[in-house]
Design an enzyme around this catalytic site. Sequence first.
Site, short mmCIF file in Angstrom:
data_model
loop_
_atom_site.label_atom_id
_atom_site.label_comp_id
_atom_site.label_asym_id
_atom_site.label_seq_id
_atom_site.Cartn_x
_atom_site.Cartn_y
_atom_site.Cartn_z
N GLY A 249 0.81 -1.22 0.00
CA GLY A 249 0.00 0.00 0.00
C GLY A 249 0.84 1.26 0.00
N ARG A 293 1.56 -1.86 6.09
CA ARG A 293 1.66 -0.67 6.91
C ARG A 293 0.39 0.19 6.89
NH1 ARG A 293 6.73 1.79 7.31
NH2 ARG A 293 7.32 0.72 5.40
N CYS A 360 22.84 -2.42 24.60
CA CYS A 360 24.22 -1.91 24.55
C CYS A 360 24.64 -1.53 23.14
CB CYS A 360 25.17 -2.95 25.13
SG CYS A 360 24.82 -3.20 26.84
N TYR A 390 5.59 -3.51 11.42
CA TYR A 390 7.03 -3.74 11.48
C TYR A 390 7.61 -3.40 12.86
CZ TYR A 390 6.04 -3.82 6.51
OH TYR A 390 5.50 -4.12 5.29
N1 LLP Z 1 4.28 -6.82 -0.79
C1 LLP Z 1 5.59 -7.07 -0.88
C2 LLP Z 1 6.07 -7.97 -1.93
C3 LLP Z 1 6.49 -6.48 0.04
O1 LLP Z 1 7.79 -6.70 -0.08
C4 LLP Z 1 5.98 -5.62 1.04
C5 LLP Z 1 6.87 -5.00 2.01
C6 LLP Z 1 4.60 -5.39 1.10
C7 LLP Z 1 3.76 -6.01 0.16
C8 LLP Z 1 3.94 -4.53 2.14
O2 LLP Z 1 4.29 -3.21 1.99
P1 LLP Z 1 3.57 -2.05 2.86
O3 LLP Z 1 2.14 -2.01 2.44
O4 LLP Z 1 3.69 -2.42 4.27
O5 LLP Z 1 4.29 -0.81 2.49
N2 LLP Z 1 10.48 -3.08 7.71
C9 LLP Z 1 10.24 -1.94 6.87
C10 LLP Z 1 9.27 -2.22 5.75
C11 LLP Z 1 9.69 -3.40 4.90
C12 LLP Z 1 8.74 -3.62 3.76
C13 LLP Z 1 9.08 -4.85 3.04
N3 LLP Z 1 8.13 -5.22 2.04
C14 LLP Z 1 9.76 -0.76 7.75
O6 LLP Z 1 9.62 -0.94 8.95
O7 LLP Z 1 9.56 0.33 7.24
#
Ligand code: LLP
Length: 432
Positions: A249, A293, A360, A390
Amino acid sequence: MTQPLDFFRYRHRSLRAGSTDLAEIAARVGTPAYVYSAEGLLKPFRELQSGLRGLRESTICYAVKSNSNIGVLKLLGDAGAGADLVSGGELLRARKANIPPQRIVFSGVGKTADEIQAGLSYGAHGIYSFHVESLEELELIQSVAERHDVKQARTAFRFNPNIDAKTHPYISTGLKRNKFGLNRAELLEAARRARKLGNVHVCGLSIHIGSQLLSLKPLQAAFQALATMVLEIEALLGHPLEFVDLGGGVGVSYEVRGPKPPSLKEYTRLIVATFGPKSPFRSRLRVLIEPGRTISANAGVLLTRVLFRKARKAKDFLVVDAGMNDLMRPALYGSRHAVLPVRQGTKGKLKRTDLVGPVCESSDCFGQDLQLDTALASGDLLAIMSSGAYGMSMAGNYNSRVRPAEVLVEGNRWRVIRDRETLDDLLRGEHL
Ligand code: LLP
């Protein structure tokens, strides 16, 4: 697009999720603890659902990686969500939450034979799609399907369009320097190869150029590139595709006065314009999206308690009981989360303060040079906002710290959906 204070509000000077006082939760389950609002999860989900109503068929495959607690998955699954997975562990969670196989897609560059087999054997026909990211993976799916007598493993090709999503480099995925997806030449080759494989059926194309997108422009370009690719691939395969998957998204607001991401209305309008009834596709393709997210970030906070204040001349350090192992985003991406006191108490002076955890590492810091109230003292509760996505899903045991409890607030009730880990959990599986 959601904001940090959409689902957590002050009433009578205390921060609440609906009518539930966060201080009451902290008193009962301890800190650090993640608290999620069911309303906060469902509202953006329903907004997406209604935005996509203009399409003939669509599925919202919630990105499990953003918050994978089975209580959260059950809530969203019951509301009609599917799941976007990246591991066999996430498949297990989706199954536990009763998300049906026909609403599940499996992304990721490194699927193993065991994971593919688990996906193929969920339900009578396996999951809806394996999103293939390399030729070797395609061959592996073919051989696992053949070995297990699966007539047609459903697959899609993930297209890497070489488009800059203009986000943090760690979460940008659609450039040619990124490991994800197939470029045009690889994709055409994969389609030619797939025609010769007896146990694989190519049903769709997928795309995902990055996360926390603050503009629709790169997405619009990516959707256009995908639309062109659909026609090219269909010609090569000799049969029409069933669906396109448009990836994760749009971004959310992390700071009350931070940058403004696109609204969910604008985002879904773009999707309907590109693939809906008035587009050249005349709605003939089912549309999938994989938001994480967008749904979970602002539905959660991390509750933490102040342990100590280290007062210094230039700035103070406020040491809290949550650490970078509990919420990794600030240490990993330099991301900023609003931090709010759970009780709005007596006011002191504002002073430059670093909010730090007990781990640490100097990167164990939730905010540098914040202007925080000097009245905040040992025992006070803080909420680190926008931590529903996340947060817990990336938590670990670094410094041999146990992972936090998770709580779900639904209406005027709340319940623990994951116990705080114990010291016994910490040693499980280890041997002298
Ligand atoms: N689909 C695929 C193939 C993905 O790789 C991801 C996220 C999503 C959907 C979902 O994306 P969103 O809607 O959440 O933007 N740890 C990082 C974010 C890593 C995202 C990885 N892929 C953070 O905390 O910002």
